[in-house]
Every structure is written in structure tokens, then in C-alpha cells.
Scaffold this active site. Structure first.
Site, PDB file in Angstrom:
ATOM      1  CG  ASP A 142      -3.698   3.641  -3.312  1.00  0.00           C
ATOM      2  OD1 ASP A 142      -4.488   2.888  -3.763  1.00  0.00           O
ATOM      3  OD2 ASP A 142      -3.324   4.081  -2.232  1.00  0.00           O
ATOM      4  CD  GLU A 143      -4.949  -0.296  -0.476  1.00  0.00           C
ATOM      5  OE1 GLU A 143      -5.485  -1.346   0.127  1.00  0.00           O
ATOM      6  OE2 GLU A 143      -5.851   0.433  -0.501  1.00  0.00           O
ATOM      7  CG  ASP A 200      -1.811   0.891   1.334  1.00  0.00           C
ATOM      8  OD1 ASP A 200      -1.909   1.899  -0.269  1.00  0.00           O
ATOM      9  OD2 ASP A 200      -2.341   1.096   2.278  1.00  0.00           O
TER      10      ASP A 200
END
Length: 424
Positions: A107-108, A11
Site C-alpha cells: 500500500d505504500e 500511502d
């Protein structure tokens, strides 16, 4: 319970703000808000750097409230194309360690390194440290990482310590680390589910794991049974591999959608219809490009004051990739669900699901309905060809040109990238 898998959840911290700081080193260490100017954009915080968060700035906070909390904050407009490029660069790093990479938004991502951890001498922590260092050195971003035997606990681990955290959740320590956390820290236990569980006296993940299963299913249905299995560490869902060559598009596409947070509050049905058509047309265009038709259309609106969203869907009589059918259906759904005399909408999204191959045979009818649909489809494909050659704004609807606020929106370029559903 299979505990032999080795799952990483990565993350990237305060992603949008982190990318802005990576691109502009003079912003490092300063409180950054990514959201836009209140006069020309929607005036909410999309994300904030940790320097701003420590001063009380929160995601989805109104921009004027964020400025009150942190007057010295620097506000920058979002650049989704740039964020998407950084997201793909991060995935290129992940692909160096496994081909089993599943994104969860820009973003993850989850990585399954069960088969490849041997290349690092069987030391999964070495892999995670190397990934973290490469994200920092090659992209200039910080990352928090969780490591476990299942996806749910791996994500819990990446959320456990931020920023720059690393948490290992094992069969030996999960009752100490995970079970003592608030039940709201579990993936897919949102505010409504948390409130229902709290009314049952369940406040921690451990209490959910040990609760009576029949009671949970009775109060929460199938979702209750699923989140209880998450709490128990029983999640066995695989990390779905992606095709890097296909630009990170899932091999099995489940739906196609597009949404936007407008630079103004949508407060009348005419403007709402125009925005829905902008989004719906790009969805239909992407359906045709991917070679699919949809059997279900859904629309989502988010209230401009409360930021609470509402969604409605409708199944189509015939599978469709026709712009007019998809947009008309989405418009009817939105206008039936919102009273613009007393409500204003900030975000609008359109999604096509229940996909079938675009070349699926369809029976012609005596009334000539399918012949008319074939002509509509040919018109759509002609417009697609023109836009492909000369840009998306080469063919535009008159309704866009009558409203200056809509003329600069290019939904094929500027669409929001939403998290991939865990249940897709």
C-alpha cells in the site's frame, strides 16, 4: 545536506478495507473489518476502514474485541491476490511520473520525481494532486501523500494527516512540523527504541535530533546513530528503481521469504514442523525459480496471545536451494525457540537470505556429500516442473494430507506480502 531532491511518499489509506469497498460499492461508508471469521480463521483484525477505526477498532486486535468495540462492523475475509492486483495498478500510475518507484509493502511507495518534475512545470504539488486524483478516480481508493527532500520526511508527511492528507516537509518548516512530533512517529523508532529514548528524557523527534550523538550511539548502537540522522533530516538513501516489466521484483533480490497467519493456533511441535515445511518448501521453490541459492535461513514465529514475534537465523555450511536443507534448518530453529507446552504460535515465516547465483561452482568431495545434494536438487526440480504444469497441489507431502487444516493452504498462491525492508 542535499535538499534538492523531490521525494513523494504515497500511502493508500486502510488499503485492504479500501479495496473491498472499491470492489463492493455497497460497503462504502460502512465499518469494515478485514480479518476473517473467528471460527474458521485466525480471528484478528488485519485492517479496518476508517469508519470502524473511529469506533475503536485497531489493527491486530482480536476479532471478538473488535466486535465489542463496533458490533455493527462487517467482517470480510482477506483476498491477497486482489490486493496485489490493486497494488500493481497503483504502481502503473506512479510509473507515469517516474521510473524511480520503491514499494514499501503493497500500500505504500516512494517516488523520486527530481528529474521529471519539470514536466509539470516544476510544480511538485501539482504532481501529487494528480496522483491522488488518479488513485481515487481510477482505483476508487483514497491516498495520503507526503512530499519532502528525503524519504524519511516524505513518509512522515504521508502519516501526518490521514485519511486523504497532503503534507509538504521543507527545510524551512521541518523543525516546526517534524520536530514537535513524538519520537515514535519516526520511521524505525518502535516501542522498544521509544522506551529507551524516553528513559533518556527524549520524547520528541526534535529532542532526538539535538541529543548528544555519543550518548545515542552508546545506548542504541548503530541503529541509534541512524535514527538520529533521520531526525536531523540527513537521510540520503536513494529511491530504488524497480523493473515494471519484471512484475515489480527488485532488480537486486536480497532475500526470499514466505509467511502465514494460520487459521488455528499452532500448539504442538508436529503441527509447527508441518507449517514450517509448507512455508520453507515454497521459499526453496522460489529460490530455484529466481536462480539463487541462500547462505542463511531464518524463521519467525508470532505468539498467539501477545502477538510478539521472535526470529532466529542460521548460516549454512554450503549455499543451498534444496528444499530438505532449508526446511530442516528452519524447523530446528523454530522448535529450539518455542516451548509448545506453554506457548502457542499464530504466525510462522521462513526466509532465505545471503543469496548467491544458483550456478556458483561448488567443489565436490570424497565423501560423496555433494553428489547426494545434486540428486536432491534434481528431485526438487522435477517436482517444480510437475507443479508448474499441473498446479502446486499436484505433488504434496503426506504430512499435509493427514491434517485437514493444512490441505487448503497453497503457500505459492496464498503467501503474505510483507513490506520491503527500508535497509534492503
Amino acid at each position: 545536506m542535499d535538499v534538492s531532491r523531490v521525494i513523494i511518499h504515497s500511502d493508500m489509506n486502510a488499503f485492504y478495507a479500501g479495496v473491498e469497498q472499491a470492489e463492493r460499492p455497497e460497503l462504502r461508508g460502512l465499518p469494515i473489518i478485514v480479518g476473517g471469521d473467528a471460527e474458521s480463521r485466525h480471528g484478528i483484525v488485519l485492517t479496518a476502514s476508517y469508519e470502524a477505526k473511529r469506533r475503536g477498532v485497531k489493527t491486530a486486535m482480536a476479532l471478538w474485541q473488535a466486535r465489542q468495540a463496533c458490533p455493527e462492523a462487517i467482517v470480510v475475509p482477506p483476498r491477497y491476490g486482489l490486493y496485489s492486483r490493486y497494488s500493481q495498478l497503483a504502481r502503473r500510475i506512479y510509473y507515469n511520473y517516474t521510473d524511480l518507484v520503491e514499494p514499501f509493502g503493497m500500500d505504500e511507495a516512494w517516488l523520486d520525481i527530481t528529474r521529471t518534475v519539470g514536466l509539470a512545470g516544476g510544480d511538485a504539488t501539482l504532481v501529487t494532486r494528480e496522483i491522488s486524483e488518479r488513485i481515487r478516480s481510477e482505483l476508487g481508493l483514497s491516498v495520503s501523500i507526503g512530499l519532502s527532500w528525503n524519504k524519511i520526511f516524505a513518509k512522515f508527511g504521508s502519516d501526518y494527516r490521514k485519511p486523504n492528507g497532503f503534507t509538504v516537509v521543507t527545510p524551512q518548516n521541518y523543525t516546526r512540523i517534524v520536530w514537535n512530533a513524538p519520537v515514535s512517529d519516526l520511521l524505525y523508532v518502535g516501542p522498544a527504541t521509544t522506551a529507551k529514548l524516553n528513559r533518556l528524557g527524549i520524547r520528541t523527534i526534535g529532542e532526538l535530533a539535538l541529543a548528544d550523538g555519543e550518548l545515542i550511539r552508546h545506548r542504541l548502537g548503530k541503529m541509534g546513530a541512524m535514527v538520529q540522522s533521520f531526525a536531523q533530516g540527513m537521510d540520503q538513501s536513494p529511491v530504488r528503481s524497480l523493473n515494471m516489466v519484471a512484475c515489480d521484483i527488485d532488480r537486486e533480490v536480497k532475500s526470499v521469504g514466505n509467511g502465514i497467519t494460520c487459521s488455528f493456533d499452532v500448539d504442538d511441535p508436529v503441527t509447527a514442523r508441518q507449517v514450517v515445511w509448507l512455508m520453507g518448501e515454497s521459499v526453496a521453490q522460489r529460490l530455484r525459480a529466481l536462480g539463487f541459492r541462500c547462505t542463511c535461513v531464518s524463521v519467525t514465529g508470532r505468539d498467539s496471545q501477545t502477538l510478539i514475534g521472535r526470529s532466529r537465523q542460521r548460516h549454512l555450511e554450503r549455499p543451498s536451494d534444496i528444499t530438505g536443507e532449508i526446511c530442516s534448518t528452519a524447523t530446528d530453529l523454530l522448535l529450539a525457540d518455542w516451548d509448545f507446552r506453554s506457548e502457542k504460535v499464530r504466525s510462522i515465516g521462513v526466509r532465505a537470505s545471503g543469496l548467491v547465483p544458483g550456478d556458483t561452482p561448488i567443489q565436490l568431495d570424497l565423501a560423496g556429500v555433494e553428489e547426494r545434494r545434486l540428486r536432491m536438487r534434481e528431485l526438487d526440480r522435477t517436482i517444480d516442473g510437475l507443479r508448474s504444469r499441473f498446479g502446486n497441489h499436484s505433488v504434496r507431502r503426506l504430512s499435509e494430507l493427514t491434517d485437514d487444516r493444512l490441505q487448503m493452504i497453497d503457500p505459492a498462491r496464498d503467501h503474505y506480502v510483507h513490506p520491503v525492508s527500508y535497509f534492503a
